[in-house]
Design a protein around this motif. Structure first.
Motif, PDB file in Angstrom:
ATOM      1  N   ALA A  12      47.010  41.156  39.584  1.00 53.83           N
ATOM      2  CA  ALA A  12      47.552  41.819  38.234  1.00 53.83           C
ATOM      3  C   ALA A  12      46.801  43.053  37.977  1.00 53.83           C
ATOM      4  CB  ALA A  12      47.446  40.735  37.346  1.00 53.83           C
ATOM      5  N   ALA A  13      47.677  44.258  37.622  1.00 53.18           N
ATOM      6  CA  ALA A  13      46.675  45.291  37.109  1.00 53.18           C
ATOM      7  C   ALA A  13      47.537  45.797  36.124  1.00 53.18           C
ATOM      8  CB  ALA A  13      46.900  46.555  38.386  1.00 53.18           C
ATOM      9  N   ARG A  14      46.636  46.640  34.833  1.00 56.67           N
ATOM     10  CA  ARG A  14      47.244  47.163  33.831  1.00 56.67           C
ATOM     11  C   ARG A  14      47.155  48.772  34.291  1.00 56.67           C
ATOM     12  NH1 ARG A  14      47.708  43.770  29.693  1.00 56.67           N
ATOM     13  NH2 ARG A  14      46.748  42.162  29.639  1.00 56.67           N
ATOM     14  N   VAL A  15      48.326  49.237  33.814  1.00 48.35           N
ATOM     15  CA  VAL A  15      48.548  50.794  33.840  1.00 48.35           C
ATOM     16  C   VAL A  15      49.041  51.361  32.666  1.00 48.35           C
ATOM     17  CG1 VAL A  15      49.074  50.593  36.586  1.00 48.35           C
ATOM     18  CG2 VAL A  15      50.960  50.423  34.921  1.00 48.35           C
ATOM     19  N   THR A  16      49.148  52.721  32.523  1.00 45.20           N
ATOM     20  CA  THR A  16      49.480  53.128  31.422  1.00 45.20           C
ATOM     21  C   THR A  16      51.049  53.142  31.381  1.00 45.20           C
ATOM     22  OG1 THR A  16      49.680  55.394  32.320  1.00 45.20           O
ATOM     23  CG2 THR A  16      47.582  54.699  31.226  1.00 45.20           C
ATOM     24  N   PRO A  17      51.617  53.356  30.331  1.00 37.70           N
ATOM     25  CA  PRO A  17      53.127  53.672  30.104  1.00 37.70           C
ATOM     26  C   PRO A  17      53.697  54.772  31.134  1.00 37.70           C
ATOM     27  CG  PRO A  17      52.265  53.174  27.937  1.00 37.70           C
ATOM     28  CD  PRO A  17      51.238  53.333  28.904  1.00 37.70           C
ATOM     29  N   THR A  18      52.898  55.791  31.183  1.00 38.44           N
ATOM     30  CA  THR A  18      53.663  56.864  32.187  1.00 38.44           C
ATOM     31  C   THR A  18      53.602  56.394  33.586  1.00 38.44           C
ATOM     32  OG1 THR A  18      52.444  58.397  30.430  1.00 38.44           O
ATOM     33  CG2 THR A  18      52.847  59.341  32.441  1.00 38.44           C
TER      34      THR A  18
END
Length: 151
Positions: A12-18
């Motif tokens: 699981a990784a969090r990324v920016t909306p962009t």
């Protein structure tokens, strides 16, 4: 390139909306789901050169430069606020204090310092020196108290 080995583990990784939008677009271009595309990208990065992935932002060699630039941006915002106050006072006819020239000199010094730091950043990133822009043109600066008494 996918292997025959089943993908049974997840990350699981969090990324920016962009970044998320870019992954979605790239996945669609390649006929994959975003998860499949991200898995392929991770595998490719690991195969190519795992050293490009930093353990933390603090491990980034440009981090000190970014921190310095953030500090300079804060200082410039404060200077800009002060200059706006001086400009407003000048337009309202309020006499400037005697140290206005000292303040303008400090602004010029700050500008030269910022350009020096930006040149260092440019040199660090590109490996060669950049041309420095000219210092602030004060020919259209607000009049000093002495200018107002002669006008």
């Amino acid at each position: 390139m996918r292997t025959r080995e089943a993908r049974s583990k997840s990350i699981a990784a969090r990324v920016t909306p962009t970044v998320f939008a870019a992954v979605q677009d790239a996945a669609e271009e390649h006929g994959l789901t975003p998860s499949g595309y991200a898995g392929d990208a991770i595998a490719a990065a690991v195969r190519a050169d795992a050293s490009v992935v930093h353990a933390s932002p603090d491990a980034d060699p440009l981090r000190p430069l970014v921190t310095t630039l953030n500090g300079l941006a804060t200082q410039l915002a404060r200077i800009g606020n002060n200059l706006n106050q001086v400009t407003r006072a000048t337009h309202l006819g309020t006499a400037l204090t005697a140290d206005a020239e000292e303040v303008l000199a400090a602004v010029r010094d700050s500008q030269l310092h910022v350009h020096g730091v930006l040149d260092s950043v440019h040199d660090e990133i590109t490996g060669h020196a950049a041309e420095s822009p000219d210092p602030i043109d004060t020919s259209s600066a607000a009049p000093t108290p002495a200018d107002r008494t002669t006008a």
